[in-house]
Design a protein around this motif. Structure first.
Motif, short mmCIF file in Angstrom:
data_model
loop_
_atom_site.label_atom_id
_atom_site.label_comp_id
_atom_site.label_asym_id
_atom_site.label_seq_id
_atom_site.Cartn_x
_atom_site.Cartn_y
_atom_site.Cartn_z
N ALA A 22 8.02 -8.96 -5.97
CA ALA A 22 8.35 -7.54 -5.76
C ALA A 22 7.22 -6.60 -6.17
O ALA A 22 6.95 -5.61 -5.50
N TRP A 26 6.20 -3.82 -3.49
CA TRP A 26 6.73 -2.48 -3.77
C TRP A 26 6.11 -1.96 -5.05
O TRP A 26 6.73 -1.94 -6.09
N TYR A 27 4.88 -1.52 -5.00
CA TYR A 27 4.20 -0.98 -6.17
C TYR A 27 3.94 0.51 -5.96
O TYR A 27 3.93 1.00 -4.83
N PRO A 32 3.94 3.18 2.65
CA PRO A 32 5.26 2.66 3.03
C PRO A 32 5.29 1.76 4.27
O PRO A 32 5.90 0.69 4.24
N ALA A 35 3.72 -1.53 3.33
CA ALA A 35 4.57 -2.28 2.40
C ALA A 35 5.75 -2.90 3.16
O ALA A 35 6.14 -4.04 2.89
N TRP A 39 6.62 -6.79 3.36
CA TRP A 39 7.95 -7.27 2.96
C TRP A 39 8.54 -8.19 4.04
O TRP A 39 9.03 -9.27 3.75
N HIS A 128 -2.13 -5.43 2.06
CA HIS A 128 -1.17 -4.69 2.88
C HIS A 128 -1.83 -4.16 4.15
O HIS A 128 -1.29 -4.30 5.25
#
Length: 183
Positions: A22, A26-27, A32, A35, A39, A128
């Protein structure tokens, strides 16, 4: 009253334990849309050609970028010859020792590590952006039949990382990232 409400909520929908991955997805400071792609990739839920074929679609399972191997997550995002060019550039910029990633677990392990030359948050930014742009290029080839050379994708990734660092330069964590990235 609050405690009672919390207990009811926990009874209806108990919380799962925090996943070990996680923090690398999600840091604070993550872009967004990137991310989100990370994910989905982490759960291996991207609609790659192998996955689509497993759903019964009558399509070729060969990689859109290299046309040599089946297009699954690990091949497309990590080991495809097109992806390897981009990862080599990214890893060279971060000056790590070691080799390229052979599977998703190696990538996650690398993202969790931290060095002065390549802090974990900077590694996450790079991963990412790389995953996002590789997927975007895959879709560009598949839906628009437009092949863009890896060098153009590298420029887009570099621009995204620089923009993200500049946008977050007031945050203590991001203060020294531009010199580390630009060297």
């Amino acid at each position: 009253m609050r405690m009672r409400r919390r207990k009811v909520e926990e009874g209806i929908r108990p919380r799962e334990s925090t996943k070990d991955w996680a923090k690398v997805i999600w840091y604070k400071g993550a872009v967004p849309k990137q991310a989100f792609h990370m994910w989905i990739a982490n759960y291996d839920r991207m609609p790659t050609r192998v996955r689509l074929a497993s759903w019964g679609m009558l399509i070729s399972t060969h990689c859109c970028l290299c046309s040599q191997f089946p297009e699954d997550r690990d091949h497309l995002l990590l080991t495809c010859e097109y992806s390897v060019v981009i990862w080599k550039w990214a890893l060279l910029r971060l000056r790590p020792s070691g080799r390229l990633f052979c599977n998703w677990q190696e990538l996650l392990s690398w993202l969790k590590s931290d060095t002065l030359q390549a802090p974990a948050t900077l590694r996450c930014l790079v991963a990412h952006a790389t995953i996002y742009h590789l997927w975007k290029q895959r879709n560009n080839v598949l839906f628009n039949s437009t092949h863009i050379p890896p060098e153009s994708i590298i420029k887009c990734i570099d621009r995204d990382i620089r923009n993200t660092i500049h946008a977050r330069n007031r945050r203590k964590r991001f203060l020294n990232y531009l010199p580390l990235w630009s060297h």
